[in-house]
Structures are given as structure tokens and as C-alpha cells.
Design a protein around this motif. Structure first.
Motif, PDB file in Angstrom:
ATOM      1  N   SER A   1       0.477   0.649  -5.090  1.00  0.00           N
ATOM      2  CA  SER A   1      -0.315  -0.304  -4.317  1.00  0.00           C
ATOM      3  C   SER A   1      -0.626  -1.502  -5.208  1.00  0.00           C
ATOM      4  O   SER A   1      -1.002  -1.324  -6.369  1.00  0.00           O
TER       5      SER A   1
ATOM      6  N   ARG B   1       0.825  -1.192   0.000  1.00  0.00           N
ATOM      7  CA  ARG B   1       0.000   0.000   0.000  1.00  0.00           C
ATOM      8  C   ARG B   1       0.867   1.253   0.000  1.00  0.00           C
ATOM      9  O   ARG B   1       1.715   1.435   0.881  1.00  0.00           O
ATOM     10  N   ASN B   2       0.655   2.086  -0.992  1.00  0.00           N
ATOM     11  CA  ASN B   2       1.289   3.404  -1.092  1.00  0.00           C
ATOM     12  C   ASN B   2       2.807   3.326  -0.886  1.00  0.00           C
ATOM     13  O   ASN B   2       3.395   4.103  -0.144  1.00  0.00           O
TER      14      ASN B   2
END
Length: 246
Positions: free
Chosen positions: A21, A5-6
Motif C-alpha cells: 500500500s 491498497r493491498n
């Protein structure tokens, strides 16, 4: 199985991965395709603990691996077949394989190591024939087989393959891809980084297209194979014309 994620990765002040992501489900082959320098290898390095300067979240089997050293990540169940193979050229094929099993030796699982040696030599019979040779004397294709076998010796649940077809003859590439599909059929989850987008998509379930450190497209492998922008940028005009005609 793997959730990112990110993710942002840095080399000094340069951001090489820009808020990516992605997810990998158990039993899938996921491919990451894109031009050289798009951030694919950098992402794998972050997952394996080889790159310390990153932010975001990386979870493996619902547990964060942030801050873990590479040996701990291998013990957790992730193995990398690096770009360029990076075998130990002066050592024998057999000793390269034994080095891949160092986490198993630490557990004193000697019988399991012997079983795994037999298994990888069945997968790649040429390694049995060459097991006493210095690894540096192998052909490029044989070295790639050794690099994959060495990674399997750690008994991973997630295998990361970085450009396994690079510099290999088409027949050898076909053999490597067959082995990748076989490993998936045995329950292994695989992330495949490839500049050979056609080969990667043909054996994968889903794919992510990278450009300049970001994911610009994602989807089922068949959808990406049919996408005009992907065909134009990564599969070549001839393939696109053939696909459209079919």
C-alpha cells in the motif's frame, strides 16, 4: 493522486508484490528504492496496465484503473519511462517523439503536439540537434533523454520513471536528476524507481523501501537518508560514515 491498497502481483504462481500500500500526492516526487528484484518495476507495470495478474486497488485521481488497457491509462494521464529506455532504435528521434504523442494525434490536437515538441527540445536541446538521426545511434544518456521526452509528449499528470540513471555516467545522471526536479517544479507528479538510493532520495519528497516484494520502511526522504538501516543497506558504508560525521 495515486492510491494503491493491498496490491498483490503475480507471475504465474509467484507473488512478486506482496500486499503493498502506498500513496502519491499531487506535486510530489516519490521514490521506490530497494535491491533488484524487490518488486518495484512490477508495481509500475501494474499501474500502467502492463501486468494483468494482480489484486488489490489502484486509484488514480480517485478513479479505479483496474481493468484498463495501457492506452486508456496513458489517456487518463499516466506515462511510463521504462527500464532500459525501450526506444524505437531504427526510427528517428523526431519519429520517436511523435509516437509518444499518439494519444494527442487521436484527439487531432496537432497544434498541441507541435508545442510539446518544442517544449521537450528546449528541455533536452541535444534532441533538437539529433532529431533526424536514428534513435539507436544516440549515446545511452541521449537515449534516456529521448525516453523521458517521449513520455512527456503524452502530457501526463503522473510520470513513472524506472531506473533512469542505469548505466549512465555521473554527469549525465546529474542532468537527468536536474530535469526531474524541474518537471516537479512545473507541477508534474513523479514516481521514481531507483537502485541508486542516494540520488533518488536527494531529489524526492518521500520514499518507500522495498524488500522481496514488500514495503519495509517509508518516510520523508531526509528521514530515510538518516536511517542507519537504509544507509547500511542502500547508501554504502562511506556515505554513512560521512553522514554521521557531519
Amino acid at each position: 493522486m495515486l492510491r494503491i491498497r493491498n496490491l498483490k502481483c503475480f507471475y504465474s504462481r509467484i507473488m512478486a508484490v506482496k500486499g503493498v500500500s502506498l500513496s502519491v500526492n499531487p506535486g510530489e516526487i516519490i521514490c521506490l528504492i530497494g535491491a533488484n528484484g524487490a518488486g518495484k518495476t512490477t508495481l509500475l507495470s501494474a499501474v500502467c496496465g502492463l501486468l494483468a495478474d494482480w489484486s488489490g486497488q489502484i486509484d488514480f485521481e480517485k478513479k479505479s484503473i483496474k481493468g484498463l488497457e495501457p492506452p486508456a491509462i496513458v489517456r487518463a494521464g499516466i506515462s511510463l519511462v521504462p527500464e532500459g529506455r525501450q526506444i524505437f532504435a531504427p526510427l528517428s528521434v523526431f519519429d520517436n517523439l511523435r509516437l509518444g504523442a499518439y494519444t494527442m494525434y487521436k484527439k487531432k490536437a496537432h497544434a498541441a503536439v507541435q508545442q510539446d515538441l518544442e517544449s521537450v527540445m528546449e528541455l533536452f536541446p541535444i534532441l533538437r540537434q539529433r532529431q533526424r538521426q536514428p534513435a539507436g545511434t544516440l549515446s545511452g544518456g541521449e537515449q534516456q533523454m529521448l525516453a523521458i521526452a517521449r513520455a512527456l509528449m503524452a502530457r501526463p499528470r503522473l510520470l513513472l520513471l524506472d531506473e533512469p540513471s542505469m548505466g549512465l555516467a555521473p554527469m549525465v545522471v546529474e542532468k537527468i536528476l536536474e530535469v526531474i526536479s524541474l518537471l516537479r517544479s512545473r507541477g508534474l507528479t513523479i514516481v521514481l524507481v531507483e537502485q541508486n538510493a542516494l540520488a533518488a532520495l536527494e531529489v524526492s519528497d518521500r520514499g518507500y523501501v522495498f524488500e522481496t516484494g514488500a514495503v519495509v520502511l517509508q518516510g520523508e526522504a531526509g528521514e530515510l537518508l538518516a536511517d542507519k538501516d537504509v544507509k547500511r543497506a542502500y547508501l554504502g558504508k562511506d556515505y554513512g560514515d560521512f553522514y554521521d560525521a557531519g
